[in-house]
Design an enzyme around this catalytic site. Structure first.
Site, mmCIF file in Angstrom:
data_model
loop_
_atom_site.group_PDB
_atom_site.id
_atom_site.type_symbol
_atom_site.label_atom_id
_atom_site.label_comp_id
_atom_site.label_asym_id
_atom_site.label_seq_id
_atom_site.Cartn_x
_atom_site.Cartn_y
_atom_site.Cartn_z
ATOM 1 N N CYS A 60 0.838 -1.202 0.000
ATOM 2 C CA CYS A 60 0.000 0.000 0.000
ATOM 3 C C CYS A 60 0.875 1.254 0.000
ATOM 4 O O CYS A 60 1.996 1.252 -0.543
ATOM 5 C CB CYS A 60 -0.954 -0.022 1.179
ATOM 6 S SG CYS A 60 -2.288 1.201 1.066
ATOM 7 N N ASP B 32 -3.301 1.218 10.276
ATOM 8 C CA ASP B 32 -4.502 2.046 10.465
ATOM 9 C C ASP B 32 -4.928 1.984 11.914
ATOM 10 O O ASP B 32 -5.399 2.963 12.472
ATOM 11 C CB ASP B 32 -5.619 1.584 9.532
ATOM 12 C CG ASP B 32 -5.330 2.080 8.122
ATOM 13 O OD1 ASP B 32 -4.591 1.392 7.397
ATOM 14 O OD2 ASP B 32 -5.773 3.191 7.790
HETATM 15 C C1 RUB Z 1 -3.714 3.203 3.750
HETATM 16 C C2 RUB Z 1 -3.002 2.208 4.605
HETATM 17 C C3 RUB Z 1 -1.722 2.670 5.238
HETATM 18 C C4 RUB Z 1 -2.013 3.213 6.652
HETATM 19 C C5 RUB Z 1 -0.813 3.960 7.220
HETATM 20 O O1 RUB Z 1 -5.002 2.766 3.350
HETATM 21 O O2 RUB Z 1 -3.464 1.113 4.842
HETATM 22 O O3 RUB Z 1 -0.833 1.594 5.382
HETATM 23 O O4 RUB Z 1 -3.112 4.111 6.611
HETATM 24 O O5 RUB Z 1 -0.545 5.108 6.444
HETATM 25 P P1 RUB Z 1 -5.935 3.749 2.478
HETATM 26 P P2 RUB Z 1 0.263 6.372 7.033
HETATM 27 O O6 RUB Z 1 -5.187 4.069 1.229
HETATM 28 O O7 RUB Z 1 -7.160 2.942 2.241
HETATM 29 O O8 RUB Z 1 -6.217 4.976 3.325
HETATM 30 O O9 RUB Z 1 1.575 5.837 7.507
HETATM 31 O O10 RUB Z 1 0.376 7.309 5.859
HETATM 32 O O11 RUB Z 1 -0.542 6.936 8.159
#
Ligand code: RUB
Length: 308
Positions: free
Chosen positions: A127, A198
Site C-alpha cells: 500500500c 490504520d
Molecule cells: C492506507 C493504509 C496505510 C495506513 C498507514 O489505506 O493502509 O498503510 O493508513 O498510512 P488507504 P500512514 O489508502 O485505504 O487509506 O503511515 O500514511 O498513516
C-alpha cells in the site's frame, strides 16, 4: 485551508487517505469550527461535537481519526468554563500543538526506523504509508544501500504512489502484483517487511490495508522480520474496552464494473487483521516495542480517553 464539508468528502472519496493524514486533516477541520460564530462556549462545544461526530463517521478502520476528534472533545470539555474568546484561543492552540505533535512523531519514527535498516536490506512494503516512506527515505539519505519491493495494492493501486515517491528519491524500487509476494520474497531474498498501520489493538493485532495479513503469513513461513511503523495516535483505546474495529467495505465497482459481471457477488473489504503473533516489532515515536506491549502504551498515553 479546507472547510469541514470538503474534508469529510475528501476522506470519504479517499482524496485524503492514509491514517496519519486523515487524523491531521480532521484536526485542521475542527480548528475551523472553533472559529465559527456562536453565542457562548456551550454553543461552540455543540458545534464542535456535531462536526467531530460527522468526521468520525466519514471512514471507519483508521482509529487515528476518532482518536484525533476525541482528543479535541476532551480538551473542549476540560475548558468548558472559559468565556468564549478565551475558549477559542485555548482550543486553537491545543489543536495546533496536536498537529505539531503528530508531525514530530512521524520524524521520530523515521529516525528510529532508519536505525533498524542496514545496507543490503531488501524490504517489501504494501500500500502507501507516509510513515514507511519516511523511514525508507531517511535510511537512503543516510547512505544505506537498500532495495524496495512494492505491491501494486489492488483495487485502488496505492502501491503506484509508493513506487513513484520512492523511485523519485533515488531508491531502487520494484513493483509487483499482490499475488507475487511469496515468490518474490524468495527470488529477490527479501529480508524485511515494513508496513504502516490504520489501527493497533490492545492485544497487538494490526489493522492495515487488505492483503497485509497474507504478507505476514508469507514472512512468517520464510522467517522474514515483519515490522510495523505506527504513531501512538493509531493505537486503539476502545479495543482496551473490548470494542472491535469495523473493517471498511467499499463499493464493488472499485474491483470491477458491475456491467461486466452478472449474477456474481463482488466483495471489496479494504483492510484486514494481522495477528500479533506474526508481528516482530512495532516502531513508535516512543521507541521499538513488541506487539505485546501495545496495552501498556495505550494505558500510558491514552489515560485521558480511558479515564485512568
Ligand atoms: C492506507 C493504509 C496505510 C495506513 C498507514 O489505506 O493502509 O498503510 O493508513 O498510512 P488507504 P500512514 O489508502 O485505504 O487509506 O503511515 O500514511 O498513516
Amino acid at each position: 485551508m479546507q472547510g469541514l464539508e470538503q474534508t469529510i468528502e475528501d476522506i470519504k472519496k479517499m482524496r485524503i487517505r492514509g491514517a496519519l493524514d486523515i487524523a491531521i486533516a480532521a484536526a485542521k477541520a475542527m480548528h475551523l469550527v472553533v472559529k465559527k460564530d456562536a453565542k457562548d462556549t456551550q454553543e461552540l462545544i455543540k458545534k464542535l461535537r456535531s462536526a467531530g461526530e460527522r468526521l468520525k463517521s466519514s471512514r471507519p478502520s483508521a482509529v487515528s481519526l476518532p482518536n484525533a476528534v476525541n482528543y479535541i472533545f476532551y480538551i473542549a470539555e476540560k475548558n468548558k468554563e472559559l468565556e468564549i474568546e478565551k475558549f477559542r484561543e485555548k482550543i486553537s492552540s491545543e489543536i495546533q500543538r496536536f498537529v505539531e505533535k503528530q508531525e514530530r512523531a512521524l520524524k521520530k519514527i523515521a529516525e528510529i526506523g532508519s536505525n533498524l535498516i542496514q545496507s543490503g536490506d531488501v524490504i517489501l512494503t504494501h500500500c502507501n504509508s507516509d510513515t514507511v516512506n519516511m523511514i525508507l527515505e531517511k535510511a537512503w539519505r543516510d547512505g544505506k544501500g537498500i532495495e524496495v519491493i512494492c505491491t501494486e495494492t489492488r483495487p485502488r493501486y496505492q502501491g503506484i504512489i509508493t513506487v513513484k515517491e520512492l523511485s523519485s528519491s533515488g531508491i531502487p524500487t520494484t513493483l509487483i502484483v499482490d499475488s507475487a509476494v511469496h515468490l518474490i520474497m524468495r527470488k529477490l531474498k527479501v529480508n524485511k517487511v515494513l508496513v504502516g498501520a490504520d489501527t493497533i489493538c490492545a492485544n497487538g493485532d494490526l489493522i492495515n490495508k487488505i492483503g497485509t495479513s497474507q504478507i505476514a503469513l508469507c514472512a512468517k513461513e520464510l522467517d522474514i522480520d515483519f515490522i510495523v511503523a505506527a504513531e501512538s495516535i493509531k493505537f486503539s483505546p476502545e479495543s482496551v474496552m473490548g470494542s472491535v474495529v469495523e473493517i471498511e467495505e467499499r463499493d464493488p465497482s472499485e474491483v470491477i464494473k458491475a456491467e461486466k459481471l452478472k449474477d456474481v457477488r463482488v466483495l471489496n473489504p479494504v483492510f484486514d487483521i494481522t495477528d500479533a503473533r506474526y508481528i516482530s516489532m512495532i516502531i513508535t515515536e516512543y521507541g521499538v516495542i513488541p506487539p505485546e506491549a501495545a496495552y501498556h502504551l495505550l494505558k500510558e498515553k491514552f489515560g485521558w480517553e480511558l479515564e485512568l
